[in-house]
Enzyme design. Sequence first.
Site, short mmCIF file in Angstrom:
data_model
loop_
_atom_site.label_atom_id
_atom_site.label_comp_id
_atom_site.label_asym_id
_atom_site.label_seq_id
_atom_site.Cartn_x
_atom_site.Cartn_y
_atom_site.Cartn_z
N LYS A 1 -54.90 -46.12 -18.46
CA LYS A 1 -54.45 -45.03 -19.27
C LYS A 1 -55.58 -44.12 -19.51
CE LYS A 1 -51.48 -48.05 -22.17
NZ LYS A 1 -51.34 -49.16 -23.12
N GLN B 1 -53.85 -51.16 -28.47
CA GLN B 1 -53.40 -51.90 -27.44
C GLN B 1 -52.93 -53.56 -27.95
OE1 GLN B 1 -52.77 -51.02 -24.09
NE2 GLN B 1 -51.84 -52.84 -23.92
N ASP C 1 -47.14 -44.51 -29.51
CA ASP C 1 -46.62 -45.72 -28.99
C ASP C 1 -45.08 -45.72 -29.56
OD1 ASP C 1 -47.38 -47.30 -26.71
OD2 ASP C 1 -48.42 -48.65 -28.27
#
Length: 300
Positions: free
Chosen positions: A54, A98, A121
């Site tokens: 990422k 994460q 997200d």
Amino acid sequence: MTATIIDGKAFAARVREQVGEHVSRLKADHGITPGLAVVLVGADPASEVYVRSKGKMTVEVGMKSLEHRLEADTEEADLLALIAQLNADPAIHGILVQLPLPKHLNEDLVINAIDPAKDVDGFHISNVGLLGTGQKSMVPCTPLGCLMMLREHHGSLSGMDAVIIGRSNIVGKPMAQLLLNDSCTVTIAHSRTKDLAEVVRRADIVVAAVGRPEMVPGDWIKPGATIIDVGINRLDAPEKGEGKTRLVGDVDFASCVDVAGAITPVPGGVGPMTIACLLANTVTACCRANGLAEPEGLTA
Ligand code: NDP
């Protein structure tokens, strides 16, 4: 019939290119550089790989990438304090924590501490509610990538029968919502669904997000249907050498490719689209934060 292979790798490269062009314009016209902060707690090897990749792609499209690596035994209060600091930082437009988090941390609490406008997200409860009511929201990256591929392949999805196998909060449920918003007739199947084969046979669109290797055989597929295979399953592959592995999806590609009209491969299908959509969400969040026009085609 042999299905069209939907090339997620090539599509993701085009999405990243579009994001990069928009980032260049934001810099040139407004002096703004979108910033993405990724928070990793602990050293889960799979998460390490995702976070590295990422960060690399964020920089490649011209955005600022910040990584915060915290010890596995980090206290919840310290993680929440970091999130509060990132929420308040005007140079940060996207925050990603994460998952999974170490067991002692409350994932819901942590995710809901992120400013919904920076929740790239799309897991914050406000974004879930906005998506559920058809309002502008941050959309979870994997289902957004699936939607983009379906729109690219079909144009309008209106009136199509879609069956999603899997009801997780990160894939199945938001995927259902997105397809409903695009006027599909949506069925969500799960582990308690009766006669799954018959349910799947009705579908013009099948999205498999289960986590069971090659579970969906070709004889469950309506001829000509489009299959989006979200599953990522690692199997031993002794034929490739000792200790070697290979990735397979939730769909039995070999039998489905002869029946379907279009299918995403694993690897090279949904996977690359997920990170591309994270970058797209970050540039979208940056535009919204600055009251600027959002890039076309990069949101739901
Ligand atoms: P979850 O484990 O959270 O959810 C799996 C879902 O599948 C559940 O709803 C479960 O039903 C359902 N299920 C399990 N067994 C069956 C069965 N026999 N028949 C029908 N449904 C069943 O998984 P995720 O949604 O997080 O992920 C799904 C897959 O997608 C995984 O392989 C994951 O690695 C992959 N993935 C890939 C991403 C990418 O970028 N390509 C991103 C995210 C995930 P129930 O609710 O009843 O238990």
